[in-house]
Motif scaffolding. Structure first.
Motif, mmCIF file in Angstrom:
data_model
loop_
_atom_site.group_PDB
_atom_site.id
_atom_site.type_symbol
_atom_site.label_atom_id
_atom_site.label_comp_id
_atom_site.label_asym_id
_atom_site.label_seq_id
_atom_site.Cartn_x
_atom_site.Cartn_y
_atom_site.Cartn_z
ATOM 1 N N THR A 46 31.465 -14.496 10.326
ATOM 2 C CA THR A 46 30.177 -14.712 10.990
ATOM 3 C C THR A 46 30.087 -16.119 11.557
ATOM 4 O O THR A 46 29.633 -16.321 12.692
ATOM 5 N N GLY A 47 30.512 -17.104 10.762
ATOM 6 C CA GLY A 47 30.469 -18.483 11.245
ATOM 7 C C GLY A 47 31.314 -18.690 12.483
ATOM 8 O O GLY A 47 30.885 -19.338 13.444
ATOM 9 N N LEU A 48 32.520 -18.128 12.482
ATOM 10 C CA LEU A 48 33.395 -18.271 13.648
ATOM 11 C C LEU A 48 32.805 -17.577 14.866
ATOM 12 O O LEU A 48 32.881 -18.095 15.990
ATOM 13 N N HIS A 51 29.899 -19.622 16.147
ATOM 14 C CA HIS A 51 30.396 -20.839 16.784
ATOM 15 C C HIS A 51 30.963 -20.528 18.169
ATOM 16 O O HIS A 51 30.682 -21.247 19.145
ATOM 17 N N ALA A 52 31.749 -19.461 18.268
ATOM 18 C CA ALA A 52 32.317 -19.084 19.565
ATOM 19 C C ALA A 52 31.221 -18.702 20.556
ATOM 20 O O ALA A 52 31.276 -19.078 21.735
ATOM 21 N N SER A 53 30.211 -17.968 20.067
ATOM 22 C CA SER A 53 29.103 -17.582 20.949
ATOM 23 C C SER A 53 28.328 -18.808 21.418
ATOM 24 O O SER A 53 27.942 -18.904 22.590
ATOM 25 N N GLY A 54 28.101 -19.762 20.507
ATOM 26 C CA GLY A 54 27.394 -20.981 20.887
ATOM 27 C C GLY A 54 28.162 -21.795 21.903
ATOM 28 O O GLY A 54 27.574 -22.367 22.834
ATOM 29 N N GLU A 55 29.481 -21.865 21.734
ATOM 30 C CA GLU A 55 30.291 -22.601 22.708
ATOM 31 C C GLU A 55 30.240 -21.947 24.078
ATOM 32 O O GLU A 55 30.147 -22.637 25.095
ATOM 33 N N PRO A 135 22.664 -28.407 27.595
ATOM 34 C CA PRO A 135 23.578 -27.627 26.748
ATOM 35 C C PRO A 135 23.571 -28.155 25.318
ATOM 36 O O PRO A 135 23.401 -29.354 25.081
ATOM 37 N N ARG A 136 23.756 -27.267 24.383
ATOM 38 C CA ARG A 136 23.771 -27.681 22.976
ATOM 39 C C ARG A 136 25.023 -28.490 22.692
ATOM 40 O O ARG A 136 26.090 -28.247 23.250
ATOM 41 N N THR A 137 24.867 -29.447 21.808
ATOM 42 C CA THR A 137 25.997 -30.296 21.448
ATOM 43 C C THR A 137 26.911 -29.565 20.474
ATOM 44 O O THR A 137 26.534 -28.567 19.846
ATOM 45 N N THR A 142 27.946 -26.315 15.553
ATOM 46 C CA THR A 142 28.592 -26.225 14.238
ATOM 47 C C THR A 142 27.570 -25.978 13.139
ATOM 48 O O THR A 142 27.803 -25.172 12.223
ATOM 49 N N LEU A 143 26.426 -26.654 13.209
ATOM 50 C CA LEU A 143 25.377 -26.439 12.204
ATOM 51 C C LEU A 143 24.864 -25.004 12.247
ATOM 52 O O LEU A 143 24.606 -24.399 11.196
ATOM 53 N N ASP A 144 24.707 -24.460 13.451
ATOM 54 C CA ASP A 144 24.291 -23.060 13.567
ATOM 55 C C ASP A 144 25.315 -22.129 12.924
ATOM 56 O O ASP A 144 24.955 -21.166 12.237
#
Length: 203
Positions: A46-48, A51-55, A135-137, A142-144
């Motif tokens: 889930t974290g990965l 993270h990929a979706s956020g990027e 854009p999100r940093t 990473t925190l998300d």
């Protein structure tokens, strides 16, 4: 002449003192251990994924905006209620160019105590106006991802723990009922109530 080790069955190694309830408890404890392992795998996955979706979202947003350097011309005021990349920001008057032929002046988000003349990075749209949704940093992404992974871990562990706890309580209740039934059969012989009463003249 062959010898067999006392206390061993026909290769089963079963403990005759272990009851079905004991074996059931062991199985459910193993189920919970496997569920915890699955929870870790789910948390990492889930974290990965988050993270990929956020990027991807940050990259898509960055394609619609332009990163430029603004120069502050006054002391910052604030912090404001607005947030930039999840961090409270002050606001300072600054100047910047976008496109290069056009000069803009206006408030931009800056860290507190930023001195005049300091260069700060801002995101602007095609017209050169400061974007309220940059854009999100990487840190925010990473925190998300960490929060999503922790949530998945907690959800799986809590759900599996609740299920196993219910099953163990039922096993315990059944074990107690079985013990009471067996005690009802054994207690008269153990206490002597099953033996005939001695006569009054018996010594």
């Amino acid at each position: 002449m062959s010898c067999r080790t006392p206390g061993r069955g026909a290769g089963t190694g079963a403990n005759p003192l272990r009851r079905g309830a004991d074996r059931a408890r062991t199985r459910w404890h193993a189920v919970f251990a496997l569920a915890c392992l699955l929870a870790v795998v789910c948390a990492i996955g889930t974290g990965l994924a988050v993270h990929a979706s956020g990027e991807r979202a940050a990259e898509a947003r960055a394609r619609l905006l332009h990163r430029v350097t603004a120069t502050t011309v006054a002391e910052p005021v604030g912090p404001e209620a607005a947030r930039t990349a999840g961090t409270p920001a002050a606001s300072a008057q600054a100047t910047w160019r976008y496109p290069d032929s056009r000069v803009h002046t206006g408030p931009v988000p800056v860290p507190p105590r930023t001195p005049p003349g300091q260069g700060v990075t801002i995101w602007v749209d095609d017209a050169g106006d400061v974007s309220l949704r940059p854009p999100r940093t990487a840190d925010a992404i990473t925190l998300d991802a960490i929060a999503a992974g922790a949530g998945a871990l907690a959800a799986v562990v809590l759900c599996s723990g609740g299920l196993v706890s219910v099953r163990l309580r039922r096993i315990e209740a059944g074990s107690l009922r079985q013990w009471e039934r067996e005690w009802e059969r054994v207690e008269p012989h153990w206490s002597g109530r099953a033996r005939p009463e001695q006569g009054a003249d018996d010594e």
